[in-house]
Write a protein that holds these residues in place. Sequence first.
Motif, mmCIF file in Angstrom:
data_model
loop_
_atom_site.group_PDB
_atom_site.id
_atom_site.type_symbol
_atom_site.label_atom_id
_atom_site.label_comp_id
_atom_site.label_asym_id
_atom_site.label_seq_id
_atom_site.Cartn_x
_atom_site.Cartn_y
_atom_site.Cartn_z
ATOM 1 N N UNK A 58 -24.271 19.457 38.878
ATOM 2 C CA UNK A 58 -23.543 20.471 38.185
ATOM 3 C C UNK A 58 -24.544 21.605 37.806
ATOM 4 N N UNK A 59 -23.881 22.670 37.823
ATOM 5 C CA UNK A 59 -24.886 23.942 37.272
ATOM 6 C C UNK A 59 -24.016 24.593 36.017
ATOM 7 N N UNK B 188 -35.295 16.637 37.630
ATOM 8 C CA UNK B 188 -34.059 16.879 37.923
ATOM 9 C C UNK B 188 -33.077 17.993 37.372
ATOM 10 N N UNK B 189 -33.559 18.682 36.215
ATOM 11 C CA UNK B 189 -32.956 19.645 35.726
ATOM 12 C C UNK B 189 -33.653 21.057 35.647
ATOM 13 N N UNK B 190 -33.097 22.141 36.074
ATOM 14 C CA UNK B 190 -33.864 23.215 36.298
ATOM 15 C C UNK B 190 -33.250 24.623 35.532
ATOM 16 N N UNK B 191 -34.039 24.984 34.843
ATOM 17 C CA UNK B 191 -33.483 26.182 33.797
ATOM 18 C C UNK B 191 -33.918 27.357 34.618
ATOM 19 N N UNK B 192 -33.197 28.341 34.643
ATOM 20 C CA UNK B 192 -33.186 29.894 35.047
ATOM 21 C C UNK B 192 -32.376 30.872 34.468
ATOM 22 N N UNK C 222 -29.980 40.481 34.806
ATOM 23 C CA UNK C 222 -28.827 41.482 35.168
ATOM 24 C C UNK C 222 -27.304 40.873 34.931
ATOM 25 N N UNK C 223 -27.154 39.728 35.014
ATOM 26 C CA UNK C 223 -25.970 38.935 34.604
ATOM 27 C C UNK C 223 -25.867 38.358 33.158
ATOM 28 N N UNK C 224 -26.918 38.761 32.335
ATOM 29 C CA UNK C 224 -26.894 38.241 31.119
ATOM 30 C C UNK C 224 -26.625 36.675 31.007
ATOM 31 N N UNK C 225 -27.002 35.820 32.083
ATOM 32 C CA UNK C 225 -26.849 34.645 32.302
ATOM 33 C C UNK C 225 -27.870 33.535 32.436
ATOM 34 N N UNK C 226 -27.843 32.540 31.736
ATOM 35 C CA UNK C 226 -29.239 31.446 31.849
ATOM 36 C C UNK C 226 -28.181 30.224 32.296
ATOM 37 N N UNK C 227 -28.916 29.702 33.520
ATOM 38 C CA UNK C 227 -28.417 28.650 33.915
ATOM 39 C C UNK C 227 -29.016 27.239 33.769
ATOM 40 N N UNK C 228 -28.391 26.091 34.073
ATOM 41 C CA UNK C 228 -29.162 24.882 33.918
ATOM 42 C C UNK C 228 -28.556 24.126 35.091
ATOM 43 N N UNK C 229 -29.160 23.904 36.071
ATOM 44 C CA UNK C 229 -28.852 23.393 37.238
ATOM 45 C C UNK C 229 -29.370 21.857 37.049
ATOM 46 N N UNK C 230 -28.634 20.935 37.091
ATOM 47 C CA UNK C 230 -28.796 19.528 36.959
ATOM 48 C C UNK C 230 -28.221 18.618 38.072
#
Length: 125
Positions: free
Chosen positions: A18-19, A67-71, A75-83
Amino acid sequence: QLQFVESGGGLVQPGGSLRLSCVVSGFTLDYYAIGWFRQAPGKEREGVSCISSSGETATYEDSVKGRFTISRDSAKNTVYLQMNSLKPEDTGVYYCARRKIRGTSTCPEYTMHYWGKGTLVFVSS
């Protein structure tokens, strides 16, 4: 007004991915460290990952390392958590949060002042 809106949660089978997204508004993302936290049913909330204000440093709780990656996408004012490689023990409500002060590289939970409402991740077969 500061806002943090998480999304991307859902039901996923063990081993799946999931992201999560945390869309923020009301401040400049580049100035603040952002953390992801989670709370499993019947358990206390815990820190999962943090990305520094510079975006150059990422930290992870031991059980999610590899397993998880934060980024983030400023420009999109967004923080992601790739799981990836999700496990049943990753189940919980995931929150993004921010400290009051700017220019930091860590996200101790007790310092987090602004929180989103969370998104539910449910890992089950």
